[in-house]
Design a protein around this motif. Structure first.
Motif, PDB file in Angstrom:
ATOM      1  N   PHE A  12       0.566 -57.825   6.243  1.00 51.13           N
ATOM      2  CA  PHE A  12      -0.444 -58.308   5.292  1.00 51.13           C
ATOM      3  C   PHE A  12      -0.657 -59.814   5.400  1.00 51.13           C
ATOM      4  N   ARG A  13       0.304 -60.474   6.019  1.00 47.63           N
ATOM      5  CA  ARG A  13       0.231 -61.931   6.150  1.00 47.63           C
ATOM      6  C   ARG A  13       0.563 -62.612   4.821  1.00 47.63           C
ATOM      7  N   PHE A  36       2.962 -74.470  12.287  1.00 47.84           N
ATOM      8  CA  PHE A  36       1.683 -73.767  12.324  1.00 47.84           C
ATOM      9  C   PHE A  36       1.960 -72.336  11.883  1.00 47.84           C
ATOM     10  N   SER A  38       0.708 -69.817  12.820  1.00 50.89           N
ATOM     11  CA  SER A  38       0.713 -68.927  13.991  1.00 50.89           C
ATOM     12  C   SER A  38       2.136 -68.691  14.506  1.00 50.89           C
ATOM     13  N   TRP A  46      -0.127 -60.819  13.938  1.00 54.38           N
ATOM     14  CA  TRP A  46      -1.600 -60.815  13.962  1.00 54.38           C
ATOM     15  C   TRP A  46      -2.131 -61.180  15.348  1.00 54.38           C
ATOM     16  N   LEU A  47      -1.493 -62.141  15.975  1.00 53.92           N
ATOM     17  CA  LEU A  47      -1.985 -62.546  17.301  1.00 53.92           C
ATOM     18  C   LEU A  47      -1.731 -61.453  18.335  1.00 53.92           C
ATOM     19  N   ILE A  56      -8.395 -61.743  21.623  1.00 58.04           N
ATOM     20  CA  ILE A  56      -7.991 -62.953  22.341  1.00 58.04           C
ATOM     21  C   ILE A  56      -7.356 -62.537  23.677  1.00 58.04           C
ATOM     22  N   HIS A  61       0.143 -70.120  25.684  1.00 60.59           N
ATOM     23  CA  HIS A  61       0.404 -70.460  24.281  1.00 60.59           C
ATOM     24  C   HIS A  61       0.736 -69.207  23.479  1.00 60.59           C
ATOM     25  N   ILE A  65       4.253 -68.480  21.571  1.00 62.94           N
ATOM     26  CA  ILE A  65       4.348 -68.116  20.147  1.00 62.94           C
ATOM     27  C   ILE A  65       5.219 -66.873  19.996  1.00 62.94           C
TER      28      ILE A  65
ATOM     29  N   ASP B  23      -4.264 -70.674  17.591  1.00 62.12           N
ATOM     30  CA  ASP B  23      -4.163 -71.272  16.262  1.00 62.12           C
ATOM     31  C   ASP B  23      -5.519 -71.227  15.564  1.00 62.12           C
ATOM     32  N   TYR B  25      -7.795 -69.023  16.091  1.00 62.97           N
ATOM     33  CA  TYR B  25      -8.020 -67.615  15.721  1.00 62.97           C
ATOM     34  C   TYR B  25      -7.346 -67.325  14.375  1.00 62.97           C
ATOM     35  N   PHE B  26      -6.079 -67.711  14.285  1.00 65.90           N
ATOM     36  CA  PHE B  26      -5.311 -67.355  13.084  1.00 65.90           C
ATOM     37  C   PHE B  26      -5.843 -68.073  11.841  1.00 65.90           C
ATOM     38  N   TYR B  27      -6.180 -69.342  12.002  1.00 66.66           N
ATOM     39  CA  TYR B  27      -6.673 -70.114  10.863  1.00 66.66           C
ATOM     40  C   TYR B  27      -8.162 -69.836  10.589  1.00 66.66           C
ATOM     41  N   ARG B  29      -9.271 -66.934   9.776  1.00 70.21           N
ATOM     42  CA  ARG B  29      -9.376 -65.744   8.920  1.00 70.21           C
ATOM     43  C   ARG B  29      -8.286 -65.767   7.849  1.00 70.21           C
ATOM     44  N   ASP B  30      -8.462 -64.949   6.837  1.00 74.61           N
ATOM     45  CA  ASP B  30      -7.416 -64.794   5.821  1.00 74.61           C
ATOM     46  C   ASP B  30      -7.124 -63.310   5.666  1.00 74.61           C
ATOM     47  N   PRO B  31      -6.215 -62.930   4.785  1.00 70.58           N
ATOM     48  CA  PRO B  31      -5.884 -61.497   4.722  1.00 70.58           C
ATOM     49  C   PRO B  31      -6.982 -60.626   4.102  1.00 70.58           C
ATOM     50  N   LEU B  72      -4.066 -67.389   0.450  1.00 69.95           N
ATOM     51  CA  LEU B  72      -3.835 -66.118  -0.231  1.00 69.95           C
ATOM     52  C   LEU B  72      -4.823 -65.832  -1.355  1.00 69.95           C
ATOM     53  N   LEU B  74      -7.495 -64.779  -0.826  1.00 69.23           N
ATOM     54  CA  LEU B  74      -8.009 -63.531  -0.241  1.00 69.23           C
ATOM     55  C   LEU B  74      -9.530 -63.476  -0.138  1.00 69.23           C
TER      56      LEU B  74
END
Ligand code: FAD
Ligand code: SF4
Ligand code: SF4
Lengths: 385, 460
Positions: A12-13, A36, A38, A46-47, A56, A61, A65, B23, B25-27, B29-31, B72, B74
């Protein structure tokens, strides 16, 4: 490995996994080091999922990770979801996918190559595996224990000191044991955690076959890493040995009065190795050994037992050190925490922790104030003259 | 490497800036369920001065800046709608001061609720803050920025009502103190007796400045905490039950939850009533007050207190509640989002009806937890739907249900809490035009280049 691919989207992060139980500070060593998101558990999951979905591409990198996880299992302990117990398996699964596709960081590739060619990740000759072991018997059928020394115990200066100390203690307690010497092979725990399942299977099968040929029934390991894999992974390949970590054996010998203490004088704090603690729930024996020594005061670091903070050496990082650099590396953070307890000694029960902390105390300028000793060394120093 | 990257690396150090794909990619989006959009850079500042330099650089380059806590909320509030720089605030994590006598704490802009809770428990066991049920990595500042609610909200109002001072880096780079700390070394009041300027920053989702320090009021942490569980199967009675409990002025926190799984829970409303006390007598008295207050429902067989086993109690007492987070994976999908209108408590039965109707229309699993705010002035009602991240169709259905829930809430007189960019537009479309114009003027004045979290609160 399909299983991890079908499940990994479930993270769920939420970040529970970055903390210890009391939320006092970040406890995922790789997130703590890089900061980070990540590099947190969720980042990795998630990655990896994004990579599986083709959102991706693979990159150095991405692999860094994934491989900066020390497989310490703090996330397994803390994640509130039902799948918590599988998280590290998912990470290992993703790594093994990368291995199959030959897409791994250079350091990891070198690690595998060294284990394959030299039988150890340090790239040191097999012939030198027992140079530390003058006067210690080779295992012979009928000996009660096979003392499995492991790669750090065999080659690393600090690990060798631990191995010699333990062998000395076992001798004094009149335990019949022997080592494999030059014939010893890497246990494969790190190879497994890094995802090279083919190589792991080869190592496990080779070791099991050798142990069987020699009629081994009981194994005592210096390293919690070897203990973990021999106890939990080897049975899958037909092993049926009784496996002990040396702290378990020492505790038993102490209980049976086969080791007695005189006096020591030290304030000691203890580092739970991940592969002993979170992986195998062995928290009490090392503490009971230390507490049983007259004159030793055991003090706990804030994060201990299930909440212990990894030294950063797991998953082969005691060699590759993918988390290296700066004051915020886990080993330096941890020795500062140990020092803050007021202890003069940081006790370890793992050669990997030993190596990481020996470097860290120097980098922190604490080498005159905080001594790193392994449990067997402390026991040795506490014996009657 | 771009000039902006180099300039950022010079400000925060190269270890704390990234423009790498993973990084971003991850930042990006959110849950939750809002569409992703990637930043160009992720930066992790450590000091107010670094933020000041970043903001000045962003103005020069006309690059967006989006402050982020744990993401969070969301609702995509930290998704950089127009790219630019995401500022991950969590390296600004220190607890700078606890003033025990004036009962406040000063934290940095990225300190987490988890760390604050742990710090208080360890060093100031007689004090506590209003911790929300979000995972412990949620940041104190962001929670106040979105007008969050926590365990003391029933008694003390929104968590943002408990703010007692700010330090802000304005969108143009000036560092500004807000509240008593602007004239005094003490951070005891966010405004009174001065004009209350915190309203320029709280509720604005980072579009009017970056909060680098925040003082939060602390409250007595009583020796004993307990929970009671009142059960009714009549939604229409919930508002009165809640108001009656509020009338006692003795309940710490009141949360009403409902969910269809397991089946025996379906159609029931669980009213969790938390009480605290320094002695057993105090607890007994408060318990008796709750029982006496609600006795009539017991008489009419419309509800009653049910006993709580130790197994049930532990998760109820946990702060934050892990069960709230677990909802994300009840169907092994890893996702949930909620629309959370703030509305009068008497809207509860209609909201519940809609919650179930939407779940059935869109074939979704639902749950709801409503938290009473300030003795019953209003509540936060959550329309929570779970979704499977590996099932785009279910994600789409969940999003549609949430959109409808938001529309419905507005029709019912609610105000959408932590609205996503579409919901912000819905609210601005209904807003008193003069209010909207005022918001636009303030925003234009504070952020002339429109660099702060663009896409949000664009009140033009
Ligand atoms: C399981 C679950 C339970 C939850 N329960 C609750 C609850 O009980 N109560 C509650 O209130 N909320 C709850 N939430 C919602 C949310 O998680 C919290 O409100 C949380 O505190 C938000 O903090 P964050 O750091 O994640 O904010 P983010 O999502 O990172 O940010 C929110 C907003 O604040 C802005 N922002 C961040 N830092 C700054 C800064 N330094 N200066 C200016 N602007 C800034 C961001 O740009 C964004 O607009 C819950 C969420 C989940 C997932
Ligand atoms: S691994 Fe578990 S605790 Fe960590 S972010 Fe994912 S769901 Fe949350
Ligand atoms: S195993 Fe340890 S290092 Fe790896 S993700 Fe989990 S907490 Fe982090």
């Amino acid at each position: 490995m399909q299983e991890y691919a079908d499940q990994i989207h479930r993270c769920f992060r939420c970040g529970y996994c970055t903390f210890p139980t009391d939320y006092s500070y970040f406890n995922c060593p790789s997130y703590r080091r890089f900061r980070f998101e990540s590099y947190s558990t969720a980042g990795r999951l998630w990655l990896t999922y994004a990579w599986l979905k083709g959102e991706i591409d693979w990159s150095e990198h991405l692999a860094e990770i994934l491989y900066s996880c020390t497989t310490c299992k703090n996330c397994v302990e803390q994640c509130p979801m039902k799948f918590a117990g599988d998280i590290v398996d998912w990470i290992v699964g993703a790594r093994s996918d990368m291995v199959e596709k030959s897409k791994i960081p250079l350091e990891v590739g070198r690690f595998f190559e060294a284990v394959q060619v030299y039988g150890n990740p340090l790239k040191l000759p097999r012939a030198e595996r027992d140079t530390w072991a003058g006067g210690i018997n080779r295992y012979e059928p009928g000996d009660e224990y096979l003392f499995y020394v492991g790669c750090l115990g065999s080659y690393d200066e600090n690990g060798q000191r631990m191995a010699r100390g333990l062998a000395e203690l076992l001798k004094q307690a009149r335990i019949s044991f022997g080592i494999l010497g030059k014939e010893e092979e890497c246990c494969g725990n790190e190879v497994y955690m890094l995802g090279e399942m083919g190589l792991f299977q080869m190592l496990a099968e080779k070791n099991i076959q050798r142990f069987k040929e020699l009629g081994v029934r009981k194994i005592v390991t210096l390293s919690p890493h070897a203990y973990n894999t021999m106890k939990n992974n080897y049975p899958e390949f037909g092993a049926g040995f009784q496996v002990y970590h040396y702290t378990q054996l020492l505790y038993d010998l102490i209980k049976r009065n086969m080791i007695r203490f005189s006096q020591n004088q030290a304030k000691v704090t203890y580092q739970d190795p991940c592969f002993l603690g979170r992986y195998n729930k062995i928290y009490d024996e090392p503490r009971q050994i230390l507490q049983g020594i007259p004159g030793i005061e055991l003090v706990e670091m804030e994060r201990n037992r299930e909440d212990s903070f990894c030294c950063g050496g797991g998953s082969g990082n005691f060699v590759m050190d993918l988390l290296a650099g700066g004051e915020e590396i886990p080993s330096r953070v941890r020795v500062r925490e140990a020092y803050e307890t007021g202890a003069d000694t940081l006790a370890v029960a793992c050669p990997s922790c030993m190596t990481m902390f020996m470097d860290a105390v120097k980098e922190e300028g604490l080498e005159d104030r905080l001594t790193i000793k392994d449990v067997s060394q402390i026991v040795n120093e506490s014996l009657p003259c | 490497m771009s000039d902006i990257y180099e300039a950022l690396a010079k400000i925060v150090g190269k270890d704390y800036v990234s423009n790498q794909k993973e990084d971003r990619y991850f930042y990006g989006r959110d849950p939750g369920l809002m569409k992703p959009h990637e930043p160009d850079y992720v930066v992790m500042p450590r000091t107010t001065e670094e933020i000041q330099q970043i903001v000045r650089l962003a103005n020069k380059e006309k690059t967006p800046v989006v402050p982020k806590g744990a993401g969070l909320a969301l609702t995509g509030l930290v998704i950089p709608q127009k790219g630019g720089i995401v500022l991950d605030m969590k390296r600004m994590e220190r607890i700078l001061e606890v003033n025990e006598k004036a009962r406040y704490v000063i934290v940095e802009g990225g300190t987490t609720h988890g760390v604050l809770k742990s710090h208080l428990q360890k060093h100031y066991p007689k004090l506590r803050h209003s911790i929300p049920d979000s995972p412990p990595i949620a940041t104190v500042v962001a929670n106040a920025v979105i007008h969050g609610q926590g365990r003391l909200t029933q008694q003390r109002g929104f968590n943002s009502d408990m703010v007692s001072g700010l330090e802000v880096v304005l969108p143009t780079g000036e560092i500004c103190r807000i509240g008593s700390c602007s004239v005094s070394p003490y951070w005891f009041s966010k405004g009174p007796p001065l004009p209350d300027l915190t309203g320029l920053f709280l509720g604005w989702f980072g579009t009017t400045g970056i909060i680098t320090k925040l003082a939060l009021k602390l409250y007595p942490c009583k020796r004993i905490r307990d929970v009671m569980l009142f059960l009714t199967d009549r939604a229409e009675l919930v508002p009165d039950i809640v108001l009656k409990l509020g009338h006692t002025e003795m309940m710490e926190d009141i949360v009403i939850s409902t969910q269809p799984i397991p089946l025996r829970f379906r159609g029931n409303f669980f009213i969790l009533v938390f009480i605290t006390g320094d002695s057993e007598e105090e607890i007994e008295f408060k318990t008796k007050m709750a029982w006496d207050t609600l006795w009539e429902y017991f008489d009419s067989r419309d509800g009653g207190f049910v006993s709580i086993t130790p197994d049930m109690k532990a998760p109820m007492m946990a702060m934050p509640s892990k069960d709230t987070t677990r909802f994300a994976d009840v169907r092994k999908g890893g996702g949930f989002e909620y629309s959370g209108p703030i509305a009068p408590v008497d809207r509860y039965p209609d909201f519940v009806r809609k919650l179930e109707e939407l779940a059935s229309d869109y074939n979704l699993s639902y749950a709801s937890a409503a938290r009473v705010i300030n003795g019953g002035h209003c509540m936060m009602f959550s329309f929570s739907y779970t979704f499977n991240r590996a099932d785009p169709d279910e994600m789409d259905r969940a999003k549609k249900a949430l959109d409808e829930a938001a529309e419905f809430s507005l029709e019912q007189g609610g105000v959408i809490w932590k609205p996503n960019i579409d919901e912000q537009k819905m609210m601005m479309a209904r807003m008193d035009p003069n209010t909207l114009e005022l918001m636009g003027k303030l925003k234009g004045l504070l952020d002339p280049n429109g660099i702060m979290n663009p896409g949000n609160w664009e009140a033009k």
